[in-house]
Write an enzyme that holds these catalytic residues in place. Structure first.
Site, mmCIF file in Angstrom:
data_model
loop_
_atom_site.group_PDB
_atom_site.id
_atom_site.type_symbol
_atom_site.label_atom_id
_atom_site.label_comp_id
_atom_site.label_asym_id
_atom_site.label_seq_id
_atom_site.Cartn_x
_atom_site.Cartn_y
_atom_site.Cartn_z
ATOM 1 N N ILE A 43 40.478 26.030 24.054
ATOM 2 C CA ILE A 43 40.696 25.444 22.732
ATOM 3 C C ILE A 43 39.342 25.381 22.022
ATOM 4 O O ILE A 43 38.403 24.749 22.506
ATOM 5 C CB ILE A 43 41.302 24.030 22.833
ATOM 6 C CG1 ILE A 43 42.644 24.098 23.550
ATOM 7 C CG2 ILE A 43 41.456 23.410 21.452
ATOM 8 C CD1 ILE A 43 43.230 22.744 23.864
ATOM 9 N N GLU A 44 39.258 26.044 20.886
ATOM 10 C CA GLU A 44 37.994 26.095 20.152
ATOM 11 C C GLU A 44 37.974 25.032 19.064
ATOM 12 O O GLU A 44 38.942 24.890 18.303
ATOM 13 C CB GLU A 44 37.783 27.484 19.543
ATOM 14 C CG GLU A 44 37.559 28.559 20.600
ATOM 15 C CD GLU A 44 37.247 29.921 19.999
ATOM 16 O OE1 GLU A 44 37.565 30.118 18.794
ATOM 17 O OE2 GLU A 44 36.698 30.773 20.717
ATOM 18 N N ILE A 45 36.886 24.280 19.024
ATOM 19 C CA ILE A 45 36.700 23.284 17.961
ATOM 20 C C ILE A 45 35.333 23.499 17.326
ATOM 21 O O ILE A 45 34.433 24.087 17.926
ATOM 22 C CB ILE A 45 36.808 21.845 18.495
ATOM 23 C CG1 ILE A 45 35.626 21.537 19.444
ATOM 24 C CG2 ILE A 45 38.133 21.586 19.183
ATOM 25 C CD1 ILE A 45 35.467 20.066 19.734
#
Length: 384
Positions: free
Chosen positions: A306-308
């Protein structure tokens, strides 16, 4: 008077940087000892000499001390710059020596200076020992205070790079305080003298250091030496030497401390009291903890697929290694960092964070990482 030119003329070139020890200053004290002005007034926990230097024949007595905290050396450098003025034989020197008698303790905590620690060798903060007086250094300071009977006290310190001038985004390069004498933080005659003098210093230094001067927190703590001396009826000024852009050695800040000292004594000698001093003092913006040494904005981090996009900050730790102060950067905060600033700021513009571990920044991890493999950050600084 051009205070910048005066500093250039009298700067003590033999001491510089952050690591100032007793070995650094003893030769200077001997050089300044032209007429038996120098005394050994006691010994530290580890048996190092603590010196006082007294000069002048004036009626008004000024008591100054520096390096109560061993790792706060900027004001020590500035104090020696100022002592060079007093020894110069100039017209200004004569004016000050005829008006004042100066008693200074250039290094109250020589053990802490050698170890580059805030505390003394017994790991006691001397600035929390003004009532109990458990340490030899604290007792020495108090004994000189009682025997010298000063009219003004100058409590000379450094502050960390975290402080800014309120929310302005400017670092608090210098901060001042007229310490409280009671819990209610009332203003009596003694404190008002300190307030008026700080207001006058600020007016003069704004010409050289606009919008980078703060006012330190005045919460009362009788265990602090400035609060104690103010409580005992002696106007006391706290100097806090802070950060100037790209000046981690604090050579620029040193200059402004010197200017503040000279300005204060010219003001007192000429009896130029500012009008509306309390208002002008209270209009100096308060210090606020708003700065990090490094801030990295809009960095992409991959948490298990999950990229933030987030921000994170790093802070220097000053570490004594082989008699040199090393500035080593560690991750200190991760999050939106709203209303905070970095002395160095970098917008990653969505570049992916990677490091040699699991490619997620962690608190207290060395600030060594990559952004999309093209940009390398070593010890907080970008190496392209």
């Amino acid at each position: 008077m051009d205070l910048e030119q005066l500093f250039s003329q009298y700067k003590e070139e033999t001491i510089h940087g952050r690591y100032i020890t007793l070995d650094s200053i003893e030769p200077l004290l001997q050089k300044l000892n032209t007429n038996n002005q120098l005394q050994i007034i006691g010994k530290s926990v580890l048996g190092k000499s603590i010196y006082s230097y007294e000069i002048g024949e004036g009626k008004t007595k000024i008591f100054l001390w520096s390096q109560m905290h061993g790792n706060e050396s900027t004001t020590t450098k500035a104090l020696f710059d100022f002592l060079n003025v007093l020894q110069s034989g100039s017209q200004l020197a004569q004016q000050l020596l005829n008006t004042f008698t100066f008693c200074s303790i250039p290094m109250l905590n020589p053990d802490g200076a050698t170890l580059y620690t805030r505390e003394n060798a017994n790991k006691v903060d001397l600035n929390r020992d003004s009532q109990a007086l458990t340490q030899p250094e604290s007792k020495i300071l108090r004994e000189v205070f009682e025997s010298f009977k000063p009219d003004y006290c100058f409590n000379l310190h450094d502050q960390r790079t975290i402080f800014g001038v309120s929310d302005t985004g400017s670092p608090a390069t210098l901060s001042f305080l007229a310490p409280s004498y009671n819990e209610e933080r009332e203003v009596n005659e003694s404190r008002l003298k300190a307030i008026n003098l700080i207001a006058s210093i600020n007016e003069e230094l704004q010409k050289y250091l606009p919008n980078q001067i703060g006012r330190f927190d005045d919460s009362f703590n009788i265990n602090c030496i400035g609060d104690t001396f103010q409580y005992l009826g002696v106007p006391t000024l706290l100097f806090e030497a802070g950060h100037f852009a790209n000046d981690y050695e604090r050579e620029e800040t040193r200059k402004y401390v010197f200017m503040a000292l000279v300005s204060s004594f010219i003001t007192l000698s000429e009896n130029v009291i500012v009008s509306n001093g309390i208002d002008k003092y209270l209009n100096i913006p308060q210090n606020k903890v708003v700065f990090y040494d490094f801030m990295y904005k809009n960095t992409k981090i991959n948490y298990d697929g999950i990229e933030i996009i987030t921000n994170f900050a790093a802070q220097y730790k000053e570490e004594l290694i082989e008699n040199q102060i090393c500035f080593n950067a560690y991750v200190s905060q991760i999050g939106d960092l709203e209303n905070c600033f970095g002395h160095f700021e970098y917008d990653a513009e969505g570049a992916l964070y990677k490091d040699d571990f699991d490619s997620i920044p962690k608190l207290n991890q060395k600030a060594d990482f990559y952004l999309d493999n093209n940009i390398k950050i070593v010890n907080g600084m970008i190496k392209i």
